[in-house]
Design an enzyme around this catalytic site. Structure first.
Site, mmCIF file in Angstrom:
data_model
loop_
_atom_site.group_PDB
_atom_site.id
_atom_site.type_symbol
_atom_site.label_atom_id
_atom_site.label_comp_id
_atom_site.label_asym_id
_atom_site.label_seq_id
_atom_site.Cartn_x
_atom_site.Cartn_y
_atom_site.Cartn_z
ATOM 1 N N LYS A 1 51.131 40.099 36.474
ATOM 2 C CA LYS A 1 50.030 39.727 35.564
ATOM 3 C C LYS A 1 49.315 40.940 34.968
ATOM 4 O O LYS A 1 48.561 40.809 34.014
ATOM 5 C CB LYS A 1 49.002 38.861 36.316
ATOM 6 C CG LYS A 1 49.564 37.541 36.823
ATOM 7 C CD LYS A 1 48.445 36.600 37.249
ATOM 8 C CE LYS A 1 47.622 37.176 38.362
ATOM 9 N NZ LYS A 1 46.496 36.320 38.777
ATOM 10 N N ASP B 1 33.487 25.148 26.097
ATOM 11 C CA ASP B 1 34.264 25.834 25.046
ATOM 12 C C ASP B 1 35.741 25.981 25.429
ATOM 13 O O ASP B 1 36.528 26.552 24.674
ATOM 14 C CB ASP B 1 33.703 27.251 24.807
ATOM 15 C CG ASP B 1 32.269 27.223 24.316
ATOM 16 O OD1 ASP B 1 31.930 26.276 23.580
ATOM 17 O OD2 ASP B 1 31.493 28.120 24.684
ATOM 18 N N ASP C 1 40.141 38.243 39.945
ATOM 19 C CA ASP C 1 39.337 39.315 40.556
ATOM 20 C C ASP C 1 39.893 40.701 40.224
ATOM 21 O O ASP C 1 39.342 41.700 40.678
ATOM 22 C CB ASP C 1 39.300 39.149 42.085
ATOM 23 C CG ASP C 1 40.681 39.272 42.708
ATOM 24 O OD1 ASP C 1 41.596 38.537 42.270
ATOM 25 O OD2 ASP C 1 40.854 40.110 43.604
HETATM 26 MG MG LIG Z 1 43.531 38.085 42.824
#
Ligand SMILES: [Mg+2]
Length: 222
Positions: free
Chosen positions: A148, A8, A173
């Site tokens: 981020k 996908d 993570d």
């Molecule tokens: Mg990381």
């Protein structure tokens, strides 16, 4: 929660530390080694150095400075990169990560390394793993001046790379990072449950969780 299917996906965004590489290097460096070397370099008792380093680091948690070697070199009056070079034996791929990257080469996917790491740290990690040979397309959040963890980073990336959000997946993570990507319209998220090989699994309920990424490509190729 269901693991997304690679069929996908058109663009795969991959984090570096804790996703492809073992977070043990970073955790050991920032939580142990830096205290120890800081105490030696500044001739200070170990407990005092530990408290000072810990409290100073905590002030920048989640900010771009948190990931900036220049910032910490200046703040602690040490050469952070030189100290990192003293423990490079800990820079290693996570289990299954190298096989995963090798499998990806035979798939028709755009794959981009998307990291908060500073360019000098990316270069150091590449030197010890060859990571950029397998993943030459790379964006550091230092290029955008925003980490981020913020939606502004993802909006900028989507615009820059003209990403098709409904077929883009991020593997990371860091739950705060995955949430920011999700809020920015990136359709698929996958979380790493055990980013540090020396630590226990982190319980995550908001996103599907995987550890050995080679299982993701093996199921897609079979
Ligand atoms: Mg990381």
């Amino acid at each position: 929660m269901q693991i997304p299917n690679l069929s996908d996906i058109s663009t795969l965004l991959l984090d570096m530390d804790g996703t492809l590489l073992d977070l043990n290097f970073d955790n050991y460096f920032w939580n142990h080694y830096l205290h120890q070397r800081y105490a030696e370099i500044h001739d200070m008792p170990g407990d005092e150095a530990r408290t000072h380093v810990h409290e100073t680091l905590a002030r920048e948690h989640g900010n771009l400075n948190w990931y900036c070697t220049d910032h910490w070199s200046s703040e602690f009056e040490v050469d952070i990169l030189a100290l990192k070079k003293e423990v490079t034996h800990l820079i290693q791929y996570r289990e299954g990560a190298l096989q995963f990257l090798q499998h990806l080469e035979s798939m028709h996917l755009d794959v981009i390394l998307v990291t908060n790491a500073h360019h000098d740290v990316i270069a150091l990690k590449h030197q010890h793993t060859g990571l950029l040979d397998l993943l030459p397309d790379m964006i550091s959040s230092h290029d955008y001046g925003v980490p981020k963890e913020r939606t502004r980073f993802w909006h900028q990336l989507i615009k820059d790379r003209n990403l098709n959000q409904p077929t883009t997946m991020l593997i990371d993570d860091n739950v705060d990072v995955l949430e920011a990507a999700q809020q920015s319209g990136i359709a698929y998220q996958l979380c790493i449950g055990k980013p540090d090989s020396r630590r226990d699994i982190t319980p995550v309920t908001q996103f599907p969780v995987m550890d050995d990424l080679s299982e993701l490509t093996e199921s897609a190729l079979s």
